[in-house]
Design an enzyme around this catalytic site. Sequence first.
Site, PDB file in Angstrom:
ATOM      1  N   ARG A 121      82.459 -27.907  42.496  1.00  0.00           N
ATOM      2  CA  ARG A 121      82.235 -26.552  43.004  1.00  0.00           C
ATOM      3  C   ARG A 121      83.545 -25.806  43.236  1.00  0.00           C
ATOM      4  O   ARG A 121      83.667 -24.611  42.953  1.00  0.00           O
ATOM      5  CB  ARG A 121      81.440 -26.628  44.307  1.00  0.00           C
ATOM      6  CG  ARG A 121      81.131 -25.273  44.908  1.00  0.00           C
ATOM      7  CD  ARG A 121      80.437 -25.424  46.249  1.00  0.00           C
ATOM      8  NE  ARG A 121      80.391 -24.153  46.935  1.00  0.00           N
ATOM      9  CZ  ARG A 121      80.578 -24.009  48.234  1.00  0.00           C
ATOM     10  NH1 ARG A 121      80.811 -25.043  48.997  1.00  0.00           N
ATOM     11  NH2 ARG A 121      80.507 -22.813  48.773  1.00  0.00           N
ATOM     12  N   HIS A 125      84.355 -22.282  41.435  1.00  0.00           N
ATOM     13  CA  HIS A 125      84.460 -21.048  42.206  1.00  0.00           C
ATOM     14  C   HIS A 125      85.819 -20.378  42.064  1.00  0.00           C
ATOM     15  O   HIS A 125      85.927 -19.161  42.202  1.00  0.00           O
ATOM     16  CB  HIS A 125      84.162 -21.345  43.681  1.00  0.00           C
ATOM     17  CG  HIS A 125      82.704 -21.452  43.971  1.00  0.00           C
ATOM     18  ND1 HIS A 125      82.107 -20.965  45.109  1.00  0.00           N
ATOM     19  CD2 HIS A 125      81.697 -21.978  43.227  1.00  0.00           C
ATOM     20  CE1 HIS A 125      80.816 -21.195  45.070  1.00  0.00           C
ATOM     21  NE2 HIS A 125      80.538 -21.818  43.932  1.00  0.00           N
ATOM     22  N   HIS A 254      73.792 -29.172  38.143  1.00  0.00           N
ATOM     23  CA  HIS A 254      73.038 -29.381  39.375  1.00  0.00           C
ATOM     24  C   HIS A 254      72.435 -30.771  39.438  1.00  0.00           C
ATOM     25  O   HIS A 254      71.764 -31.113  40.406  1.00  0.00           O
ATOM     26  CB  HIS A 254      71.923 -28.337  39.499  1.00  0.00           C
ATOM     27  CG  HIS A 254      72.363 -27.112  40.213  1.00  0.00           C
ATOM     28  ND1 HIS A 254      71.784 -25.885  40.006  1.00  0.00           N
ATOM     29  CD2 HIS A 254      73.329 -26.919  41.129  1.00  0.00           C
ATOM     30  CE1 HIS A 254      72.384 -24.995  40.764  1.00  0.00           C
ATOM     31  NE2 HIS A 254      73.324 -25.598  41.448  1.00  0.00           N
ATOM     32  N   TRP A 286      68.536 -32.160  43.673  1.00  0.00           N
ATOM     33  CA  TRP A 286      67.868 -31.712  42.450  1.00  0.00           C
ATOM     34  C   TRP A 286      67.344 -32.900  41.644  1.00  0.00           C
ATOM     35  O   TRP A 286      66.389 -32.777  40.903  1.00  0.00           O
ATOM     36  CB  TRP A 286      68.824 -30.900  41.589  1.00  0.00           C
ATOM     37  CG  TRP A 286      69.010 -29.483  41.999  1.00  0.00           C
ATOM     38  CD1 TRP A 286      68.453 -28.375  41.406  1.00  0.00           C
ATOM     39  CD2 TRP A 286      69.811 -28.980  43.068  1.00  0.00           C
ATOM     40  NE1 TRP A 286      68.865 -27.235  42.051  1.00  0.00           N
ATOM     41  CE2 TRP A 286      69.705 -27.571  43.074  1.00  0.00           C
ATOM     42  CE3 TRP A 286      70.626 -29.583  44.029  1.00  0.00           C
ATOM     43  CZ2 TRP A 286      70.356 -26.763  43.987  1.00  0.00           C
ATOM     44  CZ3 TRP A 286      71.278 -28.783  44.949  1.00  0.00           C
ATOM     45  CH2 TRP A 286      71.139 -27.390  44.927  1.00  0.00           C
ATOM     46  N   ASP A 315      66.873 -22.178  38.953  1.00  0.00           N
ATOM     47  CA  ASP A 315      66.575 -23.389  38.177  1.00  0.00           C
ATOM     48  C   ASP A 315      65.318 -23.173  37.336  1.00  0.00           C
ATOM     49  O   ASP A 315      65.291 -23.479  36.142  1.00  0.00           O
ATOM     50  CB  ASP A 315      66.353 -24.586  39.112  1.00  0.00           C
ATOM     51  CG  ASP A 315      67.567 -24.928  39.945  1.00  0.00           C
ATOM     52  OD1 ASP A 315      68.679 -24.886  39.398  1.00  0.00           O
ATOM     53  OD2 ASP A 315      67.402 -25.233  41.139  1.00  0.00           O
TER      54      ASP A 315
END
Length: 431
Positions: A121, A125, A254, A286, A315
């Site tokens: 992440r 980002h 994910h 997930w 999703d």
Amino acid sequence: MTLSPSSHLLPLSNSPSPTPMAASLATSSAASRLLLLPSASARAPHFRLSAPHSTAASSSYAFSPLKCRRYSPLPPRAFSNQRASSMSTVAAASDPAQLKSAREDIKQILNSKFCHPILVRLGWHDAGTYNKNIEEWPRRGGANGSLRFEIELKHAANAGLVNALSLLQPIKEKYSGVTYADLFQLASATAIEEAGGPKIPMKYGRVDVSSAEECPEEGRLPAAGPPSPADHLREVFYRMGLNDKEIVALSGAHTLGRSRPDRSGWGKPETKYTKNGPGAPGGQSWTAEWLKFDNSYFKDIKAQIDEDLLVLPTDAAIFEDPAFKVYAEKYAEDQDAFFKDYAEAHAKLSNLGAKFDPPEGIVLDGVQGEKFVAAKYSSGKKELSDAMKQKIRAEYQAVGGSPDKPLQSNYFLNIIIVIGVLAILTSLLGN
């Protein structure tokens, strides 16, 4: 992203703590999420990759806002509220040897802290703020290390990423010849690979921004539950220069991580897959193995038969939108195809908006993403030797070819044809 027994996505609170960064490093939880996060609205629901709680969250290291300078060590410094301009330093490219050593240290952190999701992440980002419609660097955003500054860390979409910085700061101080921009992307790619994912064709040498004044404005990252999920995904990712295939492939990340309702408003407080950690228990993942990178995300989203697995509006959109669905169906059936497309999309994302020094970048593990493949000029079942491939590649580059700039004509095939013709003529003349 796929989940393995040791990975999870945790949504963080939408409103990062206003306390100084040094305090945040000592008190924030180690949760984090992926790129598909809230944008401008502090209350917008979002999802992110999170890392399990670890002692790193209370590290004595404070994240330094300073830019690295090759071979010039940076002393530990707490993030202060002084003016950003007073903290500016000159950017420098990364050192290849230090990059390799830093990668080994990152692997050790991954093996001990199970922080794969939050490191993915972090890299996403930093790069995901890129705007292809802005040419000026660093105003265009992208992978430039700006996420180390408090002003950008306080963006709602970046809640909890201070914990990822606390994990990497000791490595940054150990290897001062590695820029923050490179360190973020190195950690992200390494996390994917160590979780069982594909080898990412990365290059390094990214230059860091020098001050907080060069951070992008808030609102460039996507949300998890917008009114029109498919349209929203396209609006955000098209702005980055990514296409439908890349959107779906990146969504597959994910497979790593979990979401916590007390931080994002999404997911269950606990499921049979998350009640025992690793790290702090709780949240909803997930996939069942939320620290394992595979194509489970697509299989599980398609089936939607397990109530303990999370499905966000964004999703669901990849199987509802006709154009997205083509790729989602393909990846659910063919993991090799997913790995190939994901590796290419991840590498592309990691380069967005970056300025490289040297301009062609630095490759750590041989030539990555080479468009000219010497092996395809082998005849029959006989494969060219590695030495011959290297020789051909050197000649290929000598006449202007490169991984990013292939030759306009099939130069070597023409040479081979000419040599073949000469050999035949020589044989005939000899006879």
